[in-house]
Scaffold this active site. Structure first.
Site, PDB file in Angstrom:
ATOM      1  N   HIS A  17       5.375   2.895   8.000  1.00 23.80           N
ATOM      2  CA  HIS A  17       4.934   3.681   6.830  1.00 23.80           C
ATOM      3  C   HIS A  17       4.113   2.775   5.850  1.00 23.80           C
ATOM      4  O   HIS A  17       3.009   2.629   5.800  1.00 23.80           O
ATOM      5  CB  HIS A  17       5.747   4.315   5.345  1.00 23.80           C
ATOM      6  CG  HIS A  17       7.036   4.886   5.587  1.00 23.80           C
ATOM      7  ND1 HIS A  17       8.104   5.110   5.426  1.00 23.80           N
ATOM      8  CD2 HIS A  17       6.183   6.245   5.908  1.00 23.80           C
ATOM      9  CE1 HIS A  17       8.789   5.821   5.826  1.00 23.80           C
ATOM     10  NE2 HIS A  17       7.720   6.937   6.225  1.00 23.80           N
ATOM     11  N   ARG A  90       3.291   8.243  15.707  1.00 22.07           N
ATOM     12  CA  ARG A  90       4.384   7.658  16.601  1.00 22.07           C
ATOM     13  C   ARG A  90       3.741   8.157  17.689  1.00 22.07           C
ATOM     14  O   ARG A  90       4.456   6.836  18.558  1.00 22.07           O
ATOM     15  CB  ARG A  90       5.812   7.334  15.965  1.00 22.07           C
ATOM     16  CG  ARG A  90       5.794   6.738  14.626  1.00 22.07           C
ATOM     17  CD  ARG A  90       7.256   7.278  13.871  1.00 22.07           C
ATOM     18  NE  ARG A  90       6.579   8.928  13.344  1.00 22.07           N
ATOM     19  CZ  ARG A  90       7.523   9.404  12.627  1.00 22.07           C
ATOM     20  NH1 ARG A  90       8.956   8.522  12.655  1.00 22.07           N
ATOM     21  NH2 ARG A  90       7.904  10.437  11.874  1.00 22.07           N
ATOM     22  N   SER A 127      12.595   7.211   9.226  1.00 16.34           N
ATOM     23  CA  SER A 127      13.613   6.486   7.625  1.00 16.34           C
ATOM     24  C   SER A 127      15.019   7.396   8.318  1.00 16.34           C
ATOM     25  O   SER A 127      16.010   6.324   7.924  1.00 16.34           O
ATOM     26  CB  SER A 127      12.957   7.525   6.793  1.00 16.34           C
ATOM     27  OG  SER A 127      11.805   7.008   6.087  1.00 16.34           O
TER      28      SER A 127
HETATM   29  P1  ADP Z   1      10.532   9.851   8.435  1.00 19.18           P
HETATM   30  O1  ADP Z   1      11.972  10.072   8.145  1.00 19.18           O
HETATM   31  O2  ADP Z   1       9.088   9.947   9.721  1.00 19.18           O
HETATM   32  O3  ADP Z   1      10.397   8.600   8.145  1.00 19.18           O
HETATM   33  P2  ADP Z   1       8.571  10.475   6.488  1.00 19.18           P
HETATM   34  O4  ADP Z   1       8.398  12.007   5.748  1.00 19.18           O
HETATM   35  O5  ADP Z   1       9.161  10.038   5.476  1.00 19.18           O
HETATM   36  O6  ADP Z   1       9.351  10.832   7.351  1.00 19.18           O
HETATM   37  O7  ADP Z   1       7.340  10.178   6.528  1.00 19.18           O
HETATM   38  C1  ADP Z   1       6.136  10.144   6.191  1.00 19.18           C
HETATM   39  C2  ADP Z   1       4.514  10.131   7.008  1.00 19.18           C
HETATM   40  O8  ADP Z   1       4.867   8.613   7.983  1.00 19.18           O
HETATM   41  C3  ADP Z   1       5.361  10.827   8.548  1.00 19.18           C
HETATM   42  O9  ADP Z   1       4.261  12.281   8.673  1.00 19.18           O
HETATM   43  C4  ADP Z   1       3.979   9.618   9.099  1.00 19.18           C
HETATM   44  O10 ADP Z   1       2.787  10.109   9.443  1.00 19.18           O
HETATM   45  C5  ADP Z   1       3.814   8.212   8.574  1.00 19.18           C
HETATM   46  N1  ADP Z   1       5.076   7.616   9.609  1.00 19.18           N
HETATM   47  C6  ADP Z   1       6.380   7.554   9.351  1.00 19.18           C
HETATM   48  N2  ADP Z   1       7.036   6.550   9.500  1.00 19.18           N
HETATM   49  C7  ADP Z   1       6.019   6.314  10.757  1.00 19.18           C
HETATM   50  C8  ADP Z   1       5.951   5.024  11.515  1.00 19.18           C
HETATM   51  N3  ADP Z   1       7.633   4.226  11.913  1.00 19.18           N
HETATM   52  N4  ADP Z   1       4.641   4.396  11.986  1.00 19.18           N
HETATM   53  C9  ADP Z   1       3.933   4.822  11.655  1.00 19.18           C
HETATM   54  N5  ADP Z   1       3.678   6.165  10.541  1.00 19.18           N
HETATM   55  C10 ADP Z   1       5.132   6.405  10.243  1.00 19.18           C
END
Ligand code: ADP
Length: 158
Positions: A17, A90, A127
């Site tokens: 993130h 991803r 996450s």
């Molecule tokens: P997650 O549980 O998949 O991390 P989130 O809703 O917290 O879900 O993630 C928010 C957004 O952050 C995702 O929609 C994606 O665009 C981005 N994201 C999450 N993890 C990554 C990663 N490892 N690399 C790039 N972008 C990410």
């Protein structure tokens, strides 16, 4: 002023993130990280805890703000004059759903969605996977900021 939003649950924020947030902060004048309130999801951290963790982890970026959001993301964007949603992609498996959301948000309010390709270093990172690995004692240092690592260990020990 060019403004973007990075939306997500961030339960908790990971280095994947933060990579997207940092890169977006170099492209826009202001980036708002929107912590989405989803009551149907069981979360490990409260919305306020998640906001604090992101604020701390992203403090080096002076143009990044962190807020909670409930309801439609396009309403959040409209209320703040935000023109773009930035999402990290991803894998191909993220694409179908993200494309549908992007098209819906554009048709609802003309808000653009920009997809940023994930840093390959974090392509496997989510996450939920971090929580799962940490629950069973796996080492997630290097995948989340130090403060998150500390709070994750404390929370899971409870
Ligand atoms: P997650 O549980 O998949 O991390 P989130 O809703 O917290 O879900 O993630 C928010 C957004 O952050 C995702 O929609 C994606 O665009 C981005 N994201 C999450 N993890 C990554 C990663 N490892 N690399 C790039 N972008 C990410």
């Amino acid at each position: 002023m060019r403004k973007a939003v990075c939306p997500g649950s961030f339960d908790p924020v990971t280095n994947g993130h933060l990579d997207i947030i940092g890169r977006a902060s170099r492209l826009f004048d202001e980036v708002v990280v929107a912590v989405l309130i989803n009551k149907s999801k069981a979360n490990l951290f409260t919305v306020d805890e998640r906001i604090e963790l992101i604020r701390e982890a992203a403090r080096e970026h002076s143009n990044v703000l962190v807020e909670s959001s409930h309801g439609l993301l396009v309403d959040f964007c409209r209320a703040r004059g935000i023109q773009a949603i930035v999402k990290g992609l991803r894998a191909v498996s993220d694409f179908d759903y993200e494309l549908q959301m992007a098209q819906m948000n554009h048709s609802l309010a003309g808000v653009e969605t920009l997809f940023m390709s994930t840093n390959p270093q974090y392509a496997f990172l989510s996450s939920s996977l971090v929580k799962e690995v940490a629950t069973y004692g796996g080492d997630v240092s290097g995948l989340v900021p130090d403060l998150v690592l500390k709070q994750l260990r404390e929370r899971l020990a409870q």
